[in-house]
Design an enzyme around this catalytic site. Structure first.
Site, PDB file in Angstrom:
ATOM      1  N   PHE A 354       0.970   3.170  -0.067  1.00 48.48           N
ATOM      2  CA  PHE A 354       1.592   4.022   0.943  1.00 48.48           C
ATOM      3  C   PHE A 354       1.344   3.455   2.333  1.00 48.48           C
ATOM      4  O   PHE A 354       0.210   3.101   2.679  1.00 48.48           O
ATOM      5  CB  PHE A 354       0.989   5.436   0.923  1.00 48.48           C
ATOM      6  CG  PHE A 354       1.274   6.235  -0.305  1.00 48.48           C
ATOM      7  CD1 PHE A 354       2.344   7.122  -0.348  1.00 48.48           C
ATOM      8  CD2 PHE A 354       0.453   6.134  -1.427  1.00 48.48           C
ATOM      9  CE1 PHE A 354       2.593   7.883  -1.474  1.00 48.48           C
ATOM     10  CE2 PHE A 354       0.690   6.895  -2.553  1.00 48.48           C
ATOM     11  CZ  PHE A 354       1.769   7.766  -2.581  1.00 48.48           C
ATOM     12  N   ASP A 355       2.403   3.377   3.128  1.00 50.29           N
ATOM     13  CA  ASP A 355       2.201   3.192   4.560  1.00 50.29           C
ATOM     14  C   ASP A 355       1.666   4.512   5.104  1.00 50.29           C
ATOM     15  O   ASP A 355       1.993   5.581   4.581  1.00 50.29           O
ATOM     16  CB  ASP A 355       3.526   2.840   5.235  1.00 50.29           C
ATOM     17  CG  ASP A 355       3.394   2.783   6.738  1.00 50.29           C
ATOM     18  OD1 ASP A 355       2.508   2.058   7.222  1.00 50.29           O
ATOM     19  OD2 ASP A 355       4.159   3.482   7.429  1.00 50.29           O
TER      20      ASP A 355
END
Length: 668
Positions: A354-355
């Protein structure tokens, strides 16, 4: 039916588009099939009437041949003329062969069952395609153009960029546009899947607004196909009809149907060797009478039965039907899946990267600290910050400008020149010949005094991002910002674990301590911070090597290189974003992290259905071939089982159209 040598679905689409039409419209093929069955039944019953003329029975069977074989012959001719070899042709050969042997009833039964299965298959696949085509009906055909203080209703296709349109209350929005007058809720669920209408407000557009897309906020933009609430809105068109988000969505979904999944490529390879083997077997069986004590007609009949039994129609359509249904269902739920490969790959994913900013957090940081150092006032600190950052479109810059402007009130802001952005570190500019630098620790390369570094560490320890402001060689002050986690993030991560996602990693360019604070709040155990954009690519590559398959989810712009490196790239908030729509394998049209469990759950269900369809299709062929070779099953039962298995896999695939996300109900 599908071809046995086909390399794509073009023939199938061509057949669906053209072969249904006739005197009864789209139901002509079904009417012809039923007519064939009725004539066959009448001819068969008349056999039991004593002294009934045989030529009448034969006439009824020949008429049944006409109605049952009309569309089959039509398709066979069309495909053979293009150099393709279809199963329709093989069925015709078998029916003609039965007629030559005097088995007219048997041949008519074959054509009846084949044409009935054909028409029902077209109907079922049409349902899946109609689910995609219905997206085109979301946008209205006309728009109200405001020009020279007059209203004019014109076709949507005539709208041009920059036109001002009026959107009436409770009406469909005709174009991607920027609200310039009025405010109110807009239902974007047809495009983004968001269940709650979003409040839209006016953007003060100027003459060059089309060249400033980075300044539009989600609350300023509206999309063609979404539904206006109770307020009238005026908006300026951002994209012509053919380039709107809904138009691009439809195009990409239709193109996705042609892309092949790993399973589909496997079935193609299987058919490449299977079909020639069956044709050789059929030829050999035609001459079985030379070896065993039976007539040529018996050997030929058995060969035709094997030909029908071994035709891999169900196998050829098992995966495309599931992919089409899955992609169509995803599009209705605000998720764009670009074909069979990402659909199947997402169903196999067990690890996700995940960013942080904008994905796990709101992406809307707020200014929380403004601490001036000796020799400077808070007003000076904020003035320098606004002057330099107001030319940048970075989310942190926007937050600094917004927060500092409120604190400055009417204080003047100096003019900054020569803005330079240092990726992943900060910005610099000149004010009255003085160099002003604003950024994180990396920008100042370890030259920060210990007492200032201690203050930064203290702020970052509470989950804030610390930014230093330097004027020449003088330290002006410290700014603190906070990007809060999304409200639904913790729940979404629990749902993902329930779906079998065993590893989740946060990747961010933010400070490691800040990232870890956010991670603890939402329940992510592994955090890789202080990453430059190129570092994220390396991080995804390492994860992919370690976990075999990994998905990367981000905003689709800054994270595009990392997404390209992952097994499946997923973009958040892709509505209106050309880059996200082009770069991502899967695009969550709305800015909703909660769409991710839906997409993964749908992909896993599609994977299960594809496996079921493979077992059904291969199992049926495996049973029918020996039964027909041994003479236990004749042409009639073979074609019945053949068509039955084809319909079973199609209707099994159609179950994906009604898929509902059950991850919320799973124990966490």
């Amino acid at each position: 039916m599908t071809t046995i040598h086909q390399k794509d679905e073009d023939t199938h689409q061509h057949n669906d588009a053209h072969n249904h039409q006739g005197i009864f419209g789209p139901y002509t093929e079904l009417v012809f099939s039923v007519t064939c069955g009725a004539l066959l039944a009448l001819g068969y019953l008349l056999n039991f009437v004593e002294n009934f003329p045989a030529w009448i029975n034969l006439s009824l069977y020949l008429m049944a041949y006409f109605f049952g074989g009309f569309f089959t012959t039509k398709e066979a001719i069309e495909t053979i003329s293009k150099g393709r070899f279809e199963i329709d042709f093989l069925m015709l050969v078998a029916a003609v062969g039965a007629g030559i042997l005097g088995e007219w009833a048997e041949g008519a039964l074959l054509l009846f069952l084949f044409s009935l299965g054909h028409s029902l298959e077209h109907y079922a696949m049409g349902r899946a395609r109609n689910s995609i085509s219905s997206l085109a009906d979301l946008a209205p055909p006309t728009a109200v153009l405001l020009k020279n203080q007059k209203r004019q209703e014109i076709p949507v296709n005539e709208l041009e960029k920059g036109d001002t349109i009026l959107i009436k209350p409770n009406s469909k929005i005709p174009a991607d546009a920027l609200v310039i007058k009025g405010s109110g809720p807009v239902d974007q669920s047809p495009i983004t899947g968001e269940s709650i209408p979003l409040e839209k407000v006016a953007y003060q557009a100027n003459d060059d607004f089309l060249q400033q897309p980075e300044k539009y906020l989600s609350e300023n933009r509206i999309f063609a196909g979404s539904i206006n609430g109770p307020s009238a809105l005026e908006a300026r068109v951002l994209k012509v009809a053919q380039d709107s988000t809904i138009a691009r969505l439809i195009r990409i979904v239709k193109e996705a149907e042609k892309q092949k999944s790993p399973t589909q490529r496997f079935t193609d390879r299987f058919e490449k060797y299977f079909v020639p083997s069956i044709l050789i077997l059929v030829v050999v069986l035609c001459f079985a009478f030379l070896v065993i004590d039976e007539s040529f007609s018996s050997s030929f009949y058995r060969a035709m039965a094997v030909l029908v039994a071994a035709s891999p129609c169900a196998l050829a359509i098992s995966t495309p039907s599931a992919v089409l249904s899955g992609v169509a269902r995803a599009a209705r739920g605000g998720v764009l899946i670009k074909g069979g490969r990402p659909l199947e790959d997402l169903g196999n994913i067990e690890s996700i990267a995940f960013d942080k900013t904008g994905t796990l957090t709101e992406g809307k940081p707020k200014l929380t600290h403004s601490l001036p150092f000796d020799g400077f006032t808070e007003i000076q600190l904020l003035q320098y910050a606004v002057a330099v950052e107001q030319a940048s479109d970075h989310p942190l810059a926007t937050a600094i400008v917004k927060g500092a402007t409120l604190l400055l009130k009417d204080s003047p802001v100096p003019q900054a020149e020569g803005l330079q952005s240092i990726t992943g570190k900060g910005v610099s500019a000149r004010i009255d010949q003085d160099q002003i630098r604003i950024g994180n620790q990396a920008l100042f390369e370890g030259n920060i005094p210990k007492e200032i570094l201690a203050q930064m560490t203290e702020i970052e320890g509470t989950g804030h991002t610390a930014m230093l402001v330097q004027k020449g060689d003088h330290w002006v002050g410290l700014l603190g910002l906070m990007d809060t986690p999304r409200a639904e993030a913790a729940d979404v991560l629990k749902r993902l674990r329930s779906l079998g996602i065993r590893k989740m990693v946060m990747l961010t360019g933010d400070n490691q301590r800040v990232a870890e604070t956010v991670a603890r709040t939402i329940g992510i155990s592994e955090v890789w911070g202080n990453l430059m954009p190129e570092d994220k690519v390396d991080a995804v590559a390492r994860l992919d090597a370690r976990e075999n398959k990994v998905a990367m989810i981000g905003d689709g712009v800054n994270d595009a290189p990392a997404m390209a490196k992952s097994t499946v790239g997923i973009a958040m908030g892709a509505a209106g974003s050309d880059v996200a729509l082009e770069t991502a394998d899967i695009a969550l049209m709305g800015d909703q992290l909660s769409s991710l469990p839906f997409a993964i759950g749908l992909s896993r269900e599609a994977k299960r259905i594809i496996k079921q369809n493979l077992w059904i299709s291969l199992g049926m062929v495996g049973i029918l071939i020996p039964l027909t070779i041994l003479g236990i099953a004749s042409i009639g039962p073979a074609v019945l089982a053949h068509e039955g298995s084809t319909l079973i896999v199609v209707f099994n695939a159609l179950r994906l159209l009604t898929y509902q996300d059950k991850s919320e109900e799973l124990p966490t």
